[in-house]
Design a protein around this motif. Structure first.
Motif, PDB file in Angstrom:
ATOM      1  N   GLU A 188      23.420  24.904  18.614  1.00  0.00           N
ATOM      2  CA  GLU A 188      24.246  24.162  19.568  1.00  0.00           C
ATOM      3  C   GLU A 188      23.427  23.657  20.746  1.00  0.00           C
ATOM      4  OE1 GLU A 188      28.298  24.660  22.266  1.00  0.00           O
ATOM      5  OE2 GLU A 188      28.009  25.914  20.483  1.00  0.00           O
ATOM      6  N   VAL A 189      22.541  24.504  21.277  1.00  0.00           N
ATOM      7  CA  VAL A 189      21.714  24.051  22.395  1.00  0.00           C
ATOM      8  C   VAL A 189      20.806  22.907  21.946  1.00  0.00           C
ATOM      9  CG1 VAL A 189      20.016  24.697  24.131  1.00  0.00           C
ATOM     10  CG2 VAL A 189      21.780  26.333  23.479  1.00  0.00           C
ATOM     11  N   HIS A 190      20.250  23.013  20.735  1.00  0.00           N
ATOM     12  CA  HIS A 190      19.397  21.939  20.215  1.00  0.00           C
ATOM     13  C   HIS A 190      20.197  20.634  20.089  1.00  0.00           C
ATOM     14  CE1 HIS A 190      16.172  20.024  17.967  1.00  0.00           C
ATOM     15  NE2 HIS A 190      17.065  19.651  17.058  1.00  0.00           N
ATOM     16  N   PHE A 191      21.428  20.732  19.606  1.00  0.00           N
ATOM     17  CA  PHE A 191      22.278  19.545  19.470  1.00  0.00           C
ATOM     18  C   PHE A 191      22.540  18.902  20.826  1.00  0.00           C
ATOM     19  CE2 PHE A 191      26.615  17.838  19.730  1.00  0.00           C
ATOM     20  CZ  PHE A 191      26.533  16.802  18.802  1.00  0.00           C
ATOM     21  N   LYS A 232      20.752  19.211  23.571  1.00  0.00           N
ATOM     22  CA  LYS A 232      19.502  18.620  24.060  1.00  0.00           C
ATOM     23  C   LYS A 232      19.381  17.176  23.600  1.00  0.00           C
ATOM     24  CE  LYS A 232      16.138  22.444  24.232  1.00  0.00           C
ATOM     25  NZ  LYS A 232      14.787  22.825  23.772  1.00  0.00           N
ATOM     26  N   LYS A 233      19.606  16.972  22.310  1.00  0.00           N
ATOM     27  CA  LYS A 233      19.480  15.635  21.741  1.00  0.00           C
ATOM     28  C   LYS A 233      20.576  14.702  22.264  1.00  0.00           C
ATOM     29  CE  LYS A 233      15.933  16.243  19.027  1.00  0.00           C
ATOM     30  NZ  LYS A 233      14.669  15.474  19.243  1.00  0.00           N
ATOM     31  N   GLU A 290      17.268  17.154  31.313  1.00  0.00           N
ATOM     32  CA  GLU A 290      16.462  18.014  30.452  1.00  0.00           C
ATOM     33  C   GLU A 290      17.226  19.317  30.231  1.00  0.00           C
ATOM     34  OE1 GLU A 290      12.423  18.702  31.592  1.00  0.00           O
ATOM     35  OE2 GLU A 290      12.076  16.608  32.128  1.00  0.00           O
ATOM     36  N   ILE A 291      17.466  19.662  28.974  1.00  0.00           N
ATOM     37  CA  ILE A 291      18.179  20.888  28.628  1.00  0.00           C
ATOM     38  C   ILE A 291      17.182  21.874  28.016  1.00  0.00           C
ATOM     39  CG2 ILE A 291      20.020  21.921  27.240  1.00  0.00           C
ATOM     40  CD1 ILE A 291      20.999  20.111  29.489  1.00  0.00           C
TER      41      ILE A 291
END
Length: 280
Positions: free
Chosen positions: A62-65, A67-68, A75-76
């Motif tokens: 979820e965090v990767h999603f 970020k994108k 910036e996440i």
């Protein structure tokens, strides 16, 4: 305010009150340059506020999603707040080091007793029961155990910064008002921060309790010592609700400036950098 950041956030994956995206949206609305998600890590026993180990893959995805999704707007960063539970379970453990994290927070919420680990980051009444049940009613014994455990964690390493470095002071002061002014406590604090400086660790100024109790962690009275020892500092809100993503930051930076601080740390392009404290 310039350079808005916060790298200490708890979402629905642990004891936070909203989704990761809700926090990120509020950070964008307020003009943050970067934002970090840092759920409480899984630990080898049940609590009401740590992440379940089985939820880690979904958390990372979820965090990767996100970020994108918000790339170019903010910036996440993906982190975890990892408990120190002795040599076998801590931020330096292979399990945590091998996770695809951008940063790790090292924290102590539990102390080891003969009956196992006991939570000391509790309500004052529960804390009082803990002092009497596990530490013979001796608050000094508990406080010394806390700082000894913190220094073990710092010596072991594996984290990017120390979380709420003296949070025990809040409950200890409730149990025994004035304890932080006692000679032995002051000596212990000096030894503790000198050890942090020796190990070249970064710490956070945690503003979670500023609104409710007018407390920072570390306590405001230690800011001068921290500056004198050249300990690098990042300011975090330890946020559990989106409306508090920036809670207490202005006041913390203002107090830091009064003690001679000119810079804070923040993540930029995946690296910790020193950033001048801007206009307040």
């Amino acid at each position: 305010m310039d350079n808005l950041t916060n790298y200490h956030t708890h979402s629905l994956y642990c004891d936070g009150s909203a989704s990761i995206e809700d926090f990120v949206k509020e950070a964008i609305r307020q003009g943050f340059s970067s934002y970090g998600v840092s759920s409480h890590s899984p630990i080898p026993f049940d609590t009401c506020w740590n992440m379940n180990r089985g939820d880690l893959p979904a958390y990372l995805d979820e965090v990767h999603f996100i970020k994108k999704k918000y790339e170019g707007r903010i910036e996440i960063y993906c982190g975890l707040e990892i408990d120190y539970l002795g040599a076998e379970y801590n931020p330096s453990s292979p399990f945590f080091q091998e996770l695809p994290l951008d940063y790790r927070i090292g924290s102590v919420h539990f102390l080891k007793t003969e009956e196992g680990y006991v939570d000391i980051d509790t309500a004052p009444e529960q804390f009082k029961e803990t002092v009497f049940r596990y530490f013979d009613g001796n608050i000094r014994k508990l406080v010394e155990k806390y700082f000894d455990t913190m220094m073990q964690m710092i010596d072991t390493g594996g984290f990017d910064f120390v979380g709420h470095a003296d949070k025990v002071s809040m409950n200890a002061s409730s149990f025994l008002p004035g304890i932080t002014r006692e000679h032995w406590y002051k000596s212990l604090i000096h030894e503790y921060f000198e050890f942090i400086a020796q190990k070249e660790c970064m710490i956070e100024i945690n503003t979670k309790a500023w609104r409710s109790k007018r407390l920072f962690f570390p306590n405001r009275e230690h800011f001068g010592l921290i500056h004198k020892l050249h300990i690098p500092v990042v300011v975090n809100a330890d946020t559990h609700h989106p409306s508090l993503v920036n809670d207490g930051r202005f006041d913390a930076l203002k107090e830091m400036l009064s003690e001679g601080f000119t810079h804070v740390r923040q993540l930029s392009g995946g690296q910790w950098i020193n950033v001048e404290i801007g206009s307040l």
